[in-house]
Design an enzyme around this catalytic site. Structure first.
Site, mmCIF file in Angstrom:
data_model
loop_
_atom_site.group_PDB
_atom_site.id
_atom_site.type_symbol
_atom_site.label_atom_id
_atom_site.label_comp_id
_atom_site.label_asym_id
_atom_site.label_seq_id
_atom_site.Cartn_x
_atom_site.Cartn_y
_atom_site.Cartn_z
ATOM 1 N N SER A 115 23.609 32.819 -19.361
ATOM 2 C CA SER A 115 23.190 31.428 -19.146
ATOM 3 C C SER A 115 22.853 31.186 -17.679
ATOM 4 C CB SER A 115 24.282 30.453 -19.603
ATOM 5 O OG SER A 115 25.506 30.754 -18.972
ATOM 6 N N GLU B 35 30.237 30.784 -31.191
ATOM 7 C CA GLU B 35 29.353 29.722 -30.696
ATOM 8 C C GLU B 35 28.709 28.943 -31.841
ATOM 9 O OE1 GLU B 35 26.645 30.928 -27.623
ATOM 10 O OE2 GLU B 35 25.705 28.943 -27.551
ATOM 11 N N GLU C 266 26.830 40.114 -27.515
ATOM 12 C CA GLU C 266 26.433 39.310 -28.679
ATOM 13 C C GLU C 266 26.158 40.254 -29.842
ATOM 14 O OE1 GLU C 266 23.157 36.610 -28.110
ATOM 15 O OE2 GLU C 266 24.037 35.752 -26.304
HETATM 16 O O1 KIV Z 1 26.085 33.072 -21.302
HETATM 17 C C1 KIV Z 1 26.811 32.129 -21.615
HETATM 18 O O2 KIV Z 1 27.003 31.183 -20.853
HETATM 19 C C2 KIV Z 1 27.417 32.117 -22.920
HETATM 20 C C3 KIV Z 1 28.001 30.823 -23.401
HETATM 21 C C4 KIV Z 1 28.030 30.774 -24.867
HETATM 22 C C5 KIV Z 1 29.347 30.565 -22.860
HETATM 23 O O3 KIV Z 1 27.468 33.106 -23.585
#
Ligand code: KIV
Length: 265
Positions: A49, A186, A119
Site C-alpha cells: 500500500s 481482508e 497474498e
Molecule cells: O499493503 C497493505 O497495506 C496491506 C493492507 C491490507 C494492510 O496489505
C-alpha cells in the site's frame, strides 16, 4: 528501572491466538515506524500500500521488490520492538521456488525484515511451506487480495455466500498447515470471518473483516487522517493530523512571507 520490553517475534504473535488483540499498522519510512513503535503496536507492515499511499500510484500492482526493500530498510533502521513484516509484491510469489526464496532472502537479509507477508490461498500453500522450511516466517494474506485488482476489476468483499465462505476456510486451513504464523484477512463478511477464525489455531488479524478477528490492521495514513483521497469505509480516523499539517505549513508560509521568520539576530 523497568526492563525494556522484548522484541516481538513471529513465535510470540502465533501464541496470541485467543489472547489480547494484536495491533498492527502499516508504515513505510523511519518517521512512521518511530511513531508506530512508540505507540506500542505489535506489527509494523511495510505494505505494498506504499504504492497508493506514499508513491501516488493507483494500486499496489506497480510496486516492485526493490521498492519494498528500500522502504523496509528505512523502517528496520529505527530498530522497532514491533515485528517488521515486508510485503511480497505483485506476482513475486508465483515464480518458481528458487526465485521466491531469493526475493524473501532480500527482504530478510538486505532489508532486515523479521517476516514476509504473502497474498494467496490454497494454491500458494506448497510454496509457503517450503519458505517456512527454509526459515522464512510468513504472514498469510487472504480474503480480498488487492494484487488481483486488475483481474477482479474492483475491490470486493468476500464471504458473501456459502461457496466463498467454504473457499476462505479451505485457504485459511492450507495457509495455517503450511506454517504461517498468522493470517491477515481482508474485506470479509463477519459470519465468514467467524468461520475462518474458528477453523485455524493461528491468530487472524483483520482489515474490514469485523470484530471477531484476533487483532486489527489499518493503513497509517487512514488512522491519522493523512490520506487526501478515498478512504475505505471500514477505516477509522483516530486523529486529524492532516488538519494539523495544513495549519502548520500555512503558518510557516505566512511567517516567511511576512518576515516574522526567521527572527533577526
Ligand atoms: O499493503 C497493505 O497495506 C496491506 C493492507 C491490507 C494492510 O496489505
Amino acid at each position: 528501572m523497568t526492563a525494556p520490553r522484548a522484541k516481538i517475534t513471529p513465535h510470540t504473535i502465533r501464541q496470541r491466538k485467543g489472547g489480547d488483540p494484536i495491533v498492527a499498522i502499516t508504515a513505510y519510512d523511519a518517521i512512521m515506524a518511530h511513531y508506530a513503535d512508540a505507540a506500542g503496536v505489535d506489527i509494523i507492515l511495510v505494505g505494498d500500500s506504499v504504492g497508493n499511499t506514499a508513491l501516488g500510484l493507483e494500486s499496489t500492482v506497480p510496486v516492485t521488490l526493490d521498492v519494498i526493500v528500500h522502504h523496509t530498510a528505512a523502517v528496520v533502521r529505527t530498530k522497532p520492538r514491533a515485528l517488521v513484516v515486508a510485503d511480497v509484491p505483485f506476482a513475486e510469489a508465483h515464480y518458481d521456488f528458487d526465485q521466491v526464496l531469493r526475493s524473501c532472502q532480500r527482504l530478510l537479509q538486505e532489508a532486515g525484515a523479521d517476516a514476509v507477508k504473502i497474498e494467496g490461498g490454497e494454491s500458494l500453500a506448497p510454496t509457503i511451506a517450503r519458505l517456512v522450511e527454509a526459515g522464512v516466517p510468513v504472514w498469510g494474506h487472504t480474503g480480498l487480495k488487492p494484487q488481483q485488482v486488475k483481474q477482479l476489476g474492483r475491490y470486493k468483499k468476500y464471504g458473501l455466500n456459502a461457496k466463498e465462505t467454504d473457499q476462505l476456510v479451505v485457504d485459511a486451513h492450507a495457509l495455517a498447515d503450511a506454517g504461517c504464523f498468522s493470517l491477515l484477512l481482508e474485506m470479509v463478511k463477519p459470519e465468514a470471518t467467524r468461520a475462518v477464525v474458528d477453523a485455524v489455531d493461528i491468530p487472524v488479524v483483520g482489515i474490514g473483516a469485523g470484530a471477531d478477528c484476533g487483532g486489527q490492521i489499518l493503513v497509517f495514513t487512514d488512522v491519522l487522517g493523512l490520506t487526501p483521497g478515498y478512504v475505505p469505509g471500514f477505516a477509522q480516523k483516530f486523529a486529524d493530523a492532516g488538519k494539523l499539517f495544513a495549519r502548520g505549513l500555512e503558518e510557516y508560509a505566512q511567517a516567511v512571507r511576512s518576515r516574522e521568520f526567521p527572527k533577526s539576530d
